[in-house]
Design a protein around this motif. Structure first.
Motif, short mmCIF file in Angstrom:
data_model
loop_
_atom_site.label_atom_id
_atom_site.label_comp_id
_atom_site.label_asym_id
_atom_site.label_seq_id
_atom_site.Cartn_x
_atom_site.Cartn_y
_atom_site.Cartn_z
N LEU A 295 0.63 4.17 -2.75
CA LEU A 295 0.20 5.52 -2.38
C LEU A 295 1.31 6.57 -2.51
CD1 LEU A 295 -1.96 4.74 0.78
CD2 LEU A 295 -2.78 5.42 -1.49
N CYS B 176 0.75 10.80 -3.49
CA CYS B 176 0.57 11.74 -2.37
C CYS B 176 0.13 13.14 -2.81
CB CYS B 176 1.81 11.81 -1.50
SG CYS B 176 1.72 10.68 -0.11
N CYS C 286 -8.52 8.07 -0.76
CA CYS C 286 -7.68 6.87 -0.99
C CYS C 286 -8.49 5.77 -1.67
CB CYS C 286 -7.11 6.36 0.33
SG CYS C 286 -5.85 7.44 1.02
N HIS D 14 0.83 -1.21 0.00
CA HIS D 14 0.00 0.00 0.00
C HIS D 14 0.86 1.25 0.00
CE1 HIS D 14 -3.51 -2.40 0.27
NE2 HIS D 14 -3.38 -2.72 1.54
N LEU E 269 -3.43 12.92 -3.86
CA LEU E 269 -4.30 12.65 -2.71
C LEU E 269 -4.54 13.92 -1.90
CD1 LEU E 269 -2.78 9.28 -1.44
CD2 LEU E 269 -4.96 9.58 -2.64
#
Length: 135
Positions: free
Chosen positions: A32, A36, A117, A28, A39
């Motif tokens: 991710l 970033c 997310c 994960h 997000l």
């Protein structure tokens, strides 16, 4: 920051499951990390659309706070140390409380991050046709 001890695992199956879970945390983090900035942008956008002019923080302050939290989450996932992330959330919550940030705003903001997310995970899910069955 207080470091919490890892829980002892009572048997081999539990130990195996813990290792699988920790392995997934790294996956994960890898997923991710490059997302970033995206997000944080989306999280900020959702926060401002929900709270509008009544938002406690300015756009710049929200982006800074959300950026720090997103980066910290990725780092903690890489290191398999969610305890550090949760401790940081607790500390931020205390600061927000002292500043007078409404509790509802804090909780809703965390859920907006989950939603942000989730959008990315769902977009990347290889078997999208199976999603309705999984949900």
């Amino acid at each position: 920051m207080q470091n919490l001890p890892r829980l002892e695992t009572p048997d081999k199956e539990s130990d195996h499951n813990l290792r699988l879970f920790e392995e997934r945390l790294g996956e994960h983090a890898a997923f991710l990390a490059p997302l970033c900035p995206k997000l944080v942008e989306r999280w900020t956008e959702l926060y401002l659309s929900v709270f509008g002019r009544s938002a406690f923080f300015s756009t710049q302050r929200v982006q800074k706070i959300f950026g720090e939290l997103a980066e910290l989450l990725v780092q903690c996932l890489k290191e398999k140390r969610l305890d550090i992330y949760f401790e940081s959330l607790r500390e931020k919550g205390s600061v927000f409380y002292r500043l007078g940030v409404p509790f509802e705003e804090v909780i809703i903001s965390l859920h907006l991050f989950e939603e942000t997310c989730l959008e990315q995970f769902l977009n990347a899910y290889p078997n999208r046709s199976q999603l309705p069955e999984l949900i």
